[in-house]
Design an enzyme around this catalytic site. Structure first.
Site, PDB file in Angstrom:
ATOM      1  N   THR A   1       0.663  -2.042  -0.032  1.00  0.00           N
ATOM      2  CA  THR A   1      -0.116  -0.277   0.251  1.00  0.00           C
ATOM      3  C   THR A   1       0.325   0.908   0.199  1.00  0.00           C
ATOM      4  O   THR A   1       1.714   1.395   0.327  1.00  0.00           O
ATOM      5  CB  THR A   1      -1.102   0.052   1.400  1.00  0.00           C
ATOM      6  OG1 THR A   1      -1.313   1.407   1.540  1.00  0.00           O
ATOM      7  CG2 THR A   1      -0.338  -0.139   2.616  1.00  0.00           C
TER       8      THR A   1
ATOM      9  N   ASN B   1      -0.424   3.687   1.779  1.00  0.00           N
ATOM     10  CA  ASN B   1      -0.868   4.425   2.439  1.00  0.00           C
ATOM     11  C   ASN B   1      -0.642   3.947   3.891  1.00  0.00           C
ATOM     12  O   ASN B   1      -0.406   3.262   4.594  1.00  0.00           O
ATOM     13  CB  ASN B   1      -2.617   4.388   2.381  1.00  0.00           C
ATOM     14  CG  ASN B   1      -2.879   5.309   3.652  1.00  0.00           C
ATOM     15  OD1 ASN B   1      -2.888   4.597   4.901  1.00  0.00           O
ATOM     16  ND2 ASN B   1      -4.547   5.680   2.756  1.00  0.00           N
TER      17      ASN B   1
ATOM     18  N   ASP C   1      -8.954  -2.270  -1.752  1.00  0.00           N
ATOM     19  CA  ASP C   1      -9.458  -1.273  -1.850  1.00  0.00           C
ATOM     20  C   ASP C   1     -10.421  -0.986  -1.226  1.00  0.00           C
ATOM     21  O   ASP C   1     -10.953  -2.112  -0.453  1.00  0.00           O
ATOM     22  CB  ASP C   1      -9.529  -1.280  -3.588  1.00  0.00           C
ATOM     23  CG  ASP C   1      -9.913  -0.279  -4.443  1.00  0.00           C
ATOM     24  OD1 ASP C   1      -9.115   1.035  -4.052  1.00  0.00           O
ATOM     25  OD2 ASP C   1     -10.713   0.217  -5.099  1.00  0.00           O
TER      26      ASP C   1
ATOM     27  N   LYS D   1     -10.244   3.329  16.277  1.00  0.00           N
ATOM     28  CA  LYS D   1     -10.870   3.359  14.979  1.00  0.00           C
ATOM     29  C   LYS D   1     -11.062   1.107  14.841  1.00  0.00           C
ATOM     30  O   LYS D   1     -12.076   1.222  13.820  1.00  0.00           O
ATOM     31  CB  LYS D   1      -9.770   3.854  13.915  1.00  0.00           C
ATOM     32  CG  LYS D   1     -10.127   4.099  12.319  1.00  0.00           C
ATOM     33  CD  LYS D   1      -9.467   4.776  11.716  1.00  0.00           C
ATOM     34  CE  LYS D   1     -10.271   3.958   9.988  1.00  0.00           C
ATOM     35  NZ  LYS D   1      -9.517   5.098   9.271  1.00  0.00           N
TER      36      LYS D   1
END
Ligand code: ITT
Length: 187
Positions: free
Chosen positions: A8, A10, A68, A166
């Site tokens: 990734t 990210n 994704d 989270k």
């Protein structure tokens, strides 16, 4: 500890996965490589195709995952969905808030599709979290649409939560937990 590669760009996604993986006695190895993600109106297809590209280019040895994810807003007929990255880069959180500013229906969901590559095989794991788009941005943590998304089970936005918090609610932890539960049995 057993290792799993996560490809990734990210860093936040990687950190969310890494902290969760510990619960399953797994370790996540972050791989940040350039590759062309396809455009498609379906997250499953994007995740699967990204996985195939990595397999074809032999970018990683052994087992790996790609993900994704997208935000689907009911009053916008599920936009931005698979176009979330582009939407975030162009109009951003304030743009989304402006688009639905006079809208009473604030319902939205986040969806995560993890594609897991093991030898020639690719398996998909999905997680969905229902919530609402807030009236203004709240919180400094996280990334992307976190400041404007509040899961149904909480009165905080994702951006007001620590990583651990989270990971109690997010779409990503749901898809990852399905995979990690299998891997912790099998690896
Ligand atoms: P990859 O390299 O893994 O593709 P990315 O950041 O481009 O990283 P996606 O294409 O999966 O990730 O996600 C599209 C966008 O959706 C992303 O840029 C964020 O703006 C948003 N998004 C996805 N998951 C999110 C989350 O948990 N919280 C907030 N925004 C999220």
């Amino acid at each position: 500890m057993k290792k799993l590669n996560f490809i990734t760009h990210n860093k936040n996604k990687y950190l969310e996965a890494k902290i969760l993986a510990k619960e399953y006695n797994l370790d996540i190895n972050w791989i940040n490589v350039e590759y062309d993600e396809i455009q498609h109106d379906n997250l499953d297809m994007i995740a699967k195709r990204s996985c195939e590209i990595m397999q074809e280019k032999k970018i990683v040895e052994g087992k790996f995952i790609v993900e994704d994810a997208g935000l689907f807003i009911e009053s916008l007929n599920s936009f931005p969905g698979p176009y979330s990255a582009y939407c975030y880069l162009t109009i951003g959180n304030q743009g989304i808030l402006n688009l639905i500013k006079s809208e009473n229906n604030r319902k939205a969901y986040f969806k995560s599709v993890i594609a897991y590559a093991f030898e020639e095989r690719i398996t998909l794991f999905t997680g969905i979290t229902d919530g609402e788009i807030t009236n203004e941005m709240r919180g400094e943590k996280g990334f992307g649409f976190d400041p404007i998304f509040q899961p149904l089970e909480s009165d905080k936005t994702f951006a007001e939560m620590s990583l651990k918090e989270k990971n109690l609610y997010s779409h990503r932890q749901k898809s990852l937990r399905k995979l990690f539960a299998l891997l912790s049995l099998r690896l």
